[in-house]
Write a protein that holds these residues in place. Structure first.
Motif, PDB file in Angstrom:
ATOM      1  N   ARG A  92       0.836  -1.204   0.000  1.00 44.08           N
ATOM      2  CA  ARG A  92       0.000   0.000   0.000  1.00 44.08           C
ATOM      3  C   ARG A  92       0.869   1.252   0.000  1.00 44.08           C
ATOM      4  O   ARG A  92       1.893   1.296   0.673  1.00 44.08           O
ATOM      5  CB  ARG A  92      -0.913   0.022   1.216  1.00 44.08           C
ATOM      6  N   VAL A  93       0.424   2.254  -0.771  1.00 48.49           N
ATOM      7  CA  VAL A  93       1.053   3.572  -0.771  1.00 48.49           C
ATOM      8  C   VAL A  93      -0.031   4.561  -0.390  1.00 48.49           C
ATOM      9  O   VAL A  93      -1.071   4.643  -1.054  1.00 48.49           O
ATOM     10  CB  VAL A  93       1.655   3.918  -2.148  1.00 48.49           C
ATOM     11  N   ASN A  94       0.193   5.262   0.725  1.00 41.86           N
ATOM     12  CA  ASN A  94      -0.785   6.227   1.255  1.00 41.86           C
ATOM     13  C   ASN A  94      -2.166   5.589   1.443  1.00 41.86           C
ATOM     14  O   ASN A  94      -3.191   6.191   1.141  1.00 41.86           O
ATOM     15  CB  ASN A  94      -0.861   7.462   0.358  1.00 41.86           C
ATOM     16  N   GLY A  95      -2.154   4.332   1.912  1.00 40.77           N
ATOM     17  CA  GLY A  95      -3.402   3.628   2.211  1.00 40.77           C
ATOM     18  C   GLY A  95      -4.056   2.952   1.028  1.00 40.77           C
ATOM     19  O   GLY A  95      -5.005   2.195   1.190  1.00 40.77           O
ATOM     20  N   ARG A  96      -3.544   3.180  -0.176  1.00 41.40           N
ATOM     21  CA  ARG A  96      -4.134   2.604  -1.377  1.00 41.40           C
ATOM     22  C   ARG A  96      -3.281   1.444  -1.880  1.00 41.40           C
ATOM     23  O   ARG A  96      -2.072   1.588  -2.065  1.00 41.40           O
ATOM     24  CB  ARG A  96      -4.237   3.688  -2.466  1.00 41.40           C
ATOM     25  N   LYS A  97      -3.921   0.291  -2.097  1.00 44.14           N
ATOM     26  CA  LYS A  97      -3.202  -0.884  -2.577  1.00 44.14           C
ATOM     27  C   LYS A  97      -2.777  -0.657  -4.032  1.00 44.14           C
ATOM     28  O   LYS A  97      -3.590  -0.256  -4.862  1.00 44.14           O
ATOM     29  CB  LYS A  97      -4.104  -2.117  -2.481  1.00 44.14           C
ATOM     30  N   ILE A  98      -1.489  -0.894  -4.298  1.00 44.86           N
ATOM     31  CA  ILE A  98      -1.012  -0.713  -5.675  1.00 44.86           C
ATOM     32  C   ILE A  98      -1.219  -2.012  -6.450  1.00 44.86           C
ATOM     33  O   ILE A  98      -1.228  -3.104  -5.881  1.00 44.86           O
ATOM     34  CB  ILE A  98       0.455  -0.241  -5.732  1.00 44.86           C
ATOM     35  N   ARG A  99      -1.400  -1.878  -7.750  1.00 41.10           N
ATOM     36  CA  ARG A  99      -1.633  -3.045  -8.605  1.00 41.10           C
ATOM     37  C   ARG A  99      -0.371  -3.889  -8.697  1.00 41.10           C
ATOM     38  O   ARG A  99       0.744  -3.359  -8.719  1.00 41.10           O
ATOM     39  CB  ARG A  99      -2.055  -2.599 -10.004  1.00 41.10           C
ATOM     40  N   ASN A 100      -0.571  -5.205  -8.780  1.00 43.03           N
ATOM     41  CA  ASN A 100       0.566  -6.118  -8.949  1.00 43.03           C
ATOM     42  C   ASN A 100       1.370  -5.753 -10.181  1.00 43.03           C
ATOM     43  O   ASN A 100       0.802  -5.430 -11.224  1.00 43.03           O
ATOM     44  CB  ASN A 100       0.078  -7.565  -9.096  1.00 43.03           C
ATOM     45  N   GLU A 101       2.662  -5.811 -10.039  1.00 48.81           N
ATOM     46  CA  GLU A 101       3.610  -5.619 -11.122  1.00 48.81           C
ATOM     47  C   GLU A 101       3.631  -4.197 -11.698  1.00 48.81           C
ATOM     48  O   GLU A 101       4.340  -3.942 -12.650  1.00 48.81           O
ATOM     49  CB  GLU A 101       3.363  -6.625 -12.260  1.00 48.81           C
ATOM     50  N   SER A 102       2.856  -3.262 -11.155  1.00 47.00           N
ATOM     51  CA  SER A 102       2.932  -1.888 -11.653  1.00 47.00           C
ATOM     52  C   SER A 102       3.757  -1.052 -10.677  1.00 47.00           C
ATOM     53  O   SER A 102       3.695  -1.256  -9.470  1.00 47.00           O
ATOM     54  CB  SER A 102       1.540  -1.281 -11.836  1.00 47.00           C
ATOM     55  N   ALA A 103       4.514  -0.105 -11.215  1.00 48.35           N
ATOM     56  CA  ALA A 103       5.361   0.746 -10.386  1.00 48.35           C
ATOM     57  C   ALA A 103       4.619   2.029 -10.036  1.00 48.35           C
ATOM     58  O   ALA A 103       3.967   2.624 -10.885  1.00 48.35           O
ATOM     59  CB  ALA A 103       6.660   1.061 -11.110  1.00 48.35           C
ATOM     60  N   GLU A 104       4.730   2.427  -8.780  1.00 47.29           N
ATOM     61  CA  GLU A 104       4.102   3.647  -8.287  1.00 47.29           C
ATOM     62  C   GLU A 104       5.208   4.627  -7.922  1.00 47.29           C
ATOM     63  O   GLU A 104       6.119   4.292  -7.157  1.00 47.29           O
ATOM     64  CB  GLU A 104       3.268   3.309  -7.051  1.00 47.29           C
ATOM     65  N   ARG A 105       5.148   5.828  -8.469  1.00 46.72           N
ATOM     66  CA  ARG A 105       6.151   6.848  -8.153  1.00 46.72           C
ATOM     67  C   ARG A 105       5.929   7.350  -6.732  1.00 46.72           C
ATOM     68  O   ARG A 105       4.804   7.661  -6.340  1.00 46.72           O
ATOM     69  CB  ARG A 105       6.066   8.003  -9.141  1.00 46.72           C
TER      70      ARG A 105
END
Length: 132
Positions: A92-105
């Motif tokens: 999770r980034v800022n409480g939001r689950k990030i999608r598998n295999e995708s990069a979050e800045r």
């Protein structure tokens, strides 16, 4: 008193210009704010850093909710990203689950959660000091 180094030359003569640290002038740090080790601070000192439960992880978290290779942090100068590595419980980034295999800045003061551990992301640039 002047000391002699290998080959008989003085330490002053052998002094080389100090190399800047990895990523300079950009610095990325993870500070644990919740979890088993709330006083830990991890400076990201290489291009890729893994967080996980396994011995191969650069930042280890002893938590059954954390996969052996849970997520990957990648530093490219002023940009830092986090990528979930297909973990069962997600990242999770800022409480939001990030999608598998995708990069979050990531940005300064973002929060990453891996299992029961939460990190603050600290990022910025420093100025090189010139000798007087």
């Amino acid at each position: 008193m002047e000391t002699k180094g290998p080959g008989g030359s003085s330490d002053t003569a052998q002094h080389e210009k100090r190399r800047p640290p990895f990523g300079a002038p950009n610095v990325w740090v993870l500070a644990v704010i919740d979890g088993d080790s709330p006083n830990d601070v991890h400076r990201l000192v290489k291009f890729e850093t893994t967080i996980g439960r396994g011995e191969a992880a650069d930042i280890g978290i002893d938590d059954e909710e954390v996969s052996k290779r849970h997520c990957l942090l990648r530093v490219e100068g002023p940009v830092c990203t986090v990528q979930d590595l297909g973990s069962l419980n997600g990242t999770r980034v800022n409480g939001r689950k990030i999608r598998n295999e995708s990069a979050e800045r990531l940005r300064h003061l973002d929060e990453i959660q891996v299992g029961g551990t939460r990190f603050f992301v600290l990022g910025g640039a420093f100025k090189f000091l010139t000798p007087r």
